[in-house]
Design a protein around this motif. Structure first.
Motif, PDB file in Angstrom:
ATOM      1  N   SER A 142       0.808  -1.221   0.000  1.00 51.67           N
ATOM      2  CA  SER A 142       0.000   0.000   0.000  1.00 51.67           C
ATOM      3  C   SER A 142       0.841   1.272   0.000  1.00 51.67           C
ATOM      4  CB  SER A 142      -0.924  -0.004   1.216  1.00 51.67           C
ATOM      5  OG  SER A 142      -0.146  -0.055   2.405  1.00 51.67           O
ATOM      6  N   THR A 143       2.164   1.125  -0.135  1.00 49.42           N
ATOM      7  CA  THR A 143       3.062   2.279   0.023  1.00 49.42           C
ATOM      8  C   THR A 143       2.696   3.449  -0.885  1.00 49.42           C
ATOM      9  OG1 THR A 143       4.820   0.719   0.529  1.00 49.42           O
ATOM     10  CG2 THR A 143       5.488   2.989   0.072  1.00 49.42           C
ATOM     11  N   ALA A 144       2.380   3.162  -2.158  1.00 53.74           N
ATOM     12  CA  ALA A 144       2.137   4.249  -3.106  1.00 53.74           C
ATOM     13  C   ALA A 144       0.953   5.106  -2.674  1.00 53.74           C
ATOM     14  CB  ALA A 144       1.907   3.698  -4.509  1.00 53.74           C
ATOM     15  N   TYR A 145      -0.038   4.490  -2.029  1.00 54.05           N
ATOM     16  CA  TYR A 145      -1.180   5.264  -1.535  1.00 54.05           C
ATOM     17  C   TYR A 145      -0.831   5.989  -0.237  1.00 54.05           C
ATOM     18  CZ  TYR A 145      -5.696   6.457   0.439  1.00 54.05           C
ATOM     19  OH  TYR A 145      -6.743   7.145   0.990  1.00 54.05           O
ATOM     20  N   ARG A 146      -0.114   5.307   0.648  1.00 56.64           N
ATOM     21  CA  ARG A 146       0.153   5.859   1.979  1.00 56.64           C
ATOM     22  C   ARG A 146       1.270   6.894   1.975  1.00 56.64           C
ATOM     23  NH1 ARG A 146       2.520   3.084   5.179  1.00 56.64           N
ATOM     24  NH2 ARG A 146       3.232   1.369   3.866  1.00 56.64           N
ATOM     25  N   ARG A 147       2.264   6.686   1.129  1.00 52.90           N
ATOM     26  CA  ARG A 147       3.461   7.519   1.180  1.00 52.90           C
ATOM     27  C   ARG A 147       3.831   8.055  -0.196  1.00 52.90           C
ATOM     28  NH1 ARG A 147       6.263   7.829   6.517  1.00 52.90           N
ATOM     29  NH2 ARG A 147       4.637   6.968   7.830  1.00 52.90           N
TER      30      ARG A 147
END
Lengths: 290, 290
Positions: A171-176
């Motif tokens: 989920s990194t691209a959404y979260r960060r």
């Protein structure tokens, strides 16, 4: 209640200063002490712009990154930020994420205001930047014949949100998300128009086209995707990837890796032409302020 | 939930930039293009900082005026503002009051963000100013021997709120406070310390004293009052009058009408001495962030 779009339009009628382009998701650019001061303000509400159960460190990161992305589109270096903070839950996590994001962008916390509010959390961040190149890029300068480029893939934030909701995948691209400050500075001397893609490639391209008085013709096969091909239509309409979208004279090459996805053509009633098909805002180009 | 004070203290630990004095109700002052850029951000929540039934034109006015008062304390000229707006009720009234206030202060709307939020309205305003005198006044410069002054009466906003709530009397001072921009600019070259009185004379004097490492001795009979004498104790503790509080060398006279209310004396455990009586924050000096 007034609609968001109607209110923004009413604000635009008040905002008559020549540097006042900073309503909605663009930056204001004003002369100050012989330099160009770049200013932007983003607000986020719990339950609208982030999930109530989301890690507040990620929320703080995204609040900073989305503002940094606005500065990046102006080729600006961050000078600092001011925070408007409503106390909520996990304030310590918010502080941790804020500190991490500000260190990442070398953007000091300069000020702000903290309030207690009876219901719902609303966050605001003002980012201040210093333009590194004149004229400061805007979304207005695309001319028929220019080539159209994007710095990287779209659809990554869409997949990231799905991963966060399902608990499966990255989920990194959404979260960060990343605000592309260095890329924006490198591009600023070379572009004819530039903006960040915050609400969806097609919608933001339509905004650039409208502002420039041109039409942007996009070849979907040239658009880099973070998703499989079968989700192309969604990925073209999904925001929050914060890539930079820019135009250049037809004989120029960008100084950094980027993907050529189309070109500017003489103005047409439709702001965007996708694979030869004219599209207008009525066709659902991305996240719309209702 | 973290307390507001604890959160502000945590933010202060993050805010290590030398110009980062802009947390809570002070301004940040940074060098930009050879000039001093002054920045402040205030947030207001419905039901906390204004009454849910209050005219939104007055709310907009106060949001602008309170930020302008922060600029005034730095002797700064307004450059413009950015608005963070949660759509609520009477958005047209808010716009009318905003436009009126911005015209009054010659502070153009430069940008901002409008959002829909599920519950409760939160407003944010960032004001940008240009300092007209160096060094830029701060609350830190009071020295033992300096005289202490205030530009005008305290207690007017208190009476104004009572008038608004009862429907009897003049509520203007509460609804339409003034940020004293011209007075701040006139005073800036002459003061040793300056701040605006937003949370109460005694509390703000205590903040100036703590920041300066001195104690401020105030003679209550010298303090100009908007109220009758029997409400002195309240008027000394009530905020939102936005008068300027400042110190000067003992042989100097202010260039504008002002009231001499005391003097700075060598630091004492109590930041304020009122009519010979030492007072600390524990004695209830004004509006406290809890």
């Amino acid at each position: 209640m007034t609609s968001e779009l109607a209110f923004i339009q009413a604000l635009r009628r008040i905002a008559t200063h020549p540097g006042a382009r900073g309503l909605d998701d663009d930056c204001a650019v004003i002369e100050f002490g012989g330099e160009a001061l770049v200013l932007t303000h983003d607000a986020m509400a719990e339950g609208v712009h982030y999930l109530p159960e989301q890690d507040r460190a990620d929320v703080a990161w995204k609040l900073v990154a989305s503002n940094m992305s606005d500065l990046a589109a102006k080729g600006a270096d961050p000078v600092g930020v001011l925070l408007g903070y409503t106390l909520g839950r996990d304030d310590d996590r918010f502080l941790a994420g804020l500190q991490e994001a500000l260190a990442h962008y070398n953007a000091p916390l300069l000020g702000g205001d903290t309030i207690a509010a009876p219901e719902g959390q609303v966050l605001g961040l003002t980012a201040i930047g210093r333009a590194t190149h004149r004229p400061v890029p805007s979304r207005k300068g695309a001319k028929a014949g220019d080539t159209l480029w994007i710095t990287g893939p779209v659809g990554a934030a869409m997949l990231g949100l799905e991963a966060l909701l399902s608990g499966v995948g990255d989920s990194t691209a959404y979260r960060r998300p990343q605000g592309l400050i260095e890329e924006g500075k490198a591009l600023a001397p070379h572009v004819t128009a530039m903006m960040d893609v915050s609400d969806g490639l097609l919608l933001d391209a339509a905004r650039m086209a409208r502002a420039s008085g041109t039409t942007l013709a996009i070849e979907s096969t040239a658009v880099p995707l973070a998703t499989l091909e079968d989700r192309l239509a969604e990925a073209l309409r999904w925001g929050e990837d914060y890539q930079l979208l820019f135009t250049m004279p037809s004989d120029a090459e960008p100084p950094i890796p980027a993907h050529r996805i189309g070109r500017a053509v003489p103005a047409n009633p439709a702001p965007v032409i996708l694979d030869g098909q004219p599209l207008t805002e009525k066709d659902g180009l991305g996240y719309q302020h209702t």
